[in-house]
Design a protein around this motif. Sequence first.
Motif, PDB file in Angstrom:
ATOM      1  N   GLN A  91       0.855  -1.195   0.000  1.00  0.00           N
ATOM      2  CA  GLN A  91       0.000   0.000   0.000  1.00  0.00           C
ATOM      3  C   GLN A  91       0.882   1.233   0.000  1.00  0.00           C
ATOM      4  OE1 GLN A  91      -1.677   1.035   3.765  1.00  0.00           O
ATOM      5  NE2 GLN A  91      -3.440   2.115   2.930  1.00  0.00           N
TER       6      GLN A  91
ATOM      7  N   VAL B  37     -12.180  -0.111   3.684  1.00  0.00           N
ATOM      8  CA  VAL B  37     -11.549  -0.855   2.590  1.00  0.00           C
ATOM      9  C   VAL B  37     -12.524  -1.949   2.184  1.00  0.00           C
ATOM     10  CG1 VAL B  37      -9.604  -2.347   1.957  1.00  0.00           C
ATOM     11  CG2 VAL B  37      -9.248  -0.415   3.528  1.00  0.00           C
ATOM     12  N   TRP B  47      -9.199   0.648  -1.470  1.00  0.00           N
ATOM     13  CA  TRP B  47      -9.322   1.740  -0.498  1.00  0.00           C
ATOM     14  C   TRP B  47     -10.528   2.607  -0.834  1.00  0.00           C
ATOM     15  CZ3 TRP B  47      -6.504   2.866   3.832  1.00  0.00           C
ATOM     16  CH2 TRP B  47      -6.582   4.166   4.359  1.00  0.00           C
TER      17      TRP B  47
END
Lengths: 111, 121
Positions: A91, B37, B47
């Motif tokens: 991420q 999420v 996300w």
Amino acid sequence: QSVLTQPPSVSGAPGQRVTISCTGTSSNIGAGNDVHWYQQLPGTAPKLLIYDNDNRPSGVPDRFSGSKSGTSASLAITGLQAEDEADYYCQSYDKSLSGSTFGGGTKLTVL
Amino acid sequence: QVHLVQSGGEVKKPGASVTVSCKSSGYRFSDYSIAWVRQAPGQGLEWMGWIRTYNGNRNYAQNFRDRVTMTTEISTSTAFLELRSLRSDDTAVYYCARKPPNWDDIFVDFWGQGTLVSVSS
């Protein structure tokens, strides 16, 4: 299509070392944004494994480590164990998206 | 210990709205933000955005900006996610997760158990 690219799968034998790459661009990792890693065991919620490129939360074994260089990051797992078999996600923040984004995920198989 | 407990699964028809709740315990709710999420069946993580619990400031992902509303209720340490105009491709497990309060910190350190939302006619 994720802006962070991960290999769909990796594998290794018990005790071995494996690495999972996360390749980005100048809009995300290359812009200096931190990379974070999550482990998702089958049928469970993800778990934070590495934050801010190379930091382990309390309770995460030191067999897991993270690194970042240029537009890429890597997760390394040493002393592979059967219970490491899971999906792994990176991420980071992406400037063009104006928000967070995940890699597509990598399935780790322990042979 | 930190816990986030989400509401149960939902079945909705296309065009409807759904609200998922997420109750936090084990820490001061207003000291952290809450992120959302989602994960479609057999797919990766997506996300959706996050909300600062103490002042309600929000940051929504571009894909959801016109259909999502995130709110919090500090008195009950609960966060809510509303998704409108549901489509079949909104079928997914929706997770809430605790996020550090700093705007620049996007990682999440504790997750709810997930709520399956199924959209079908």
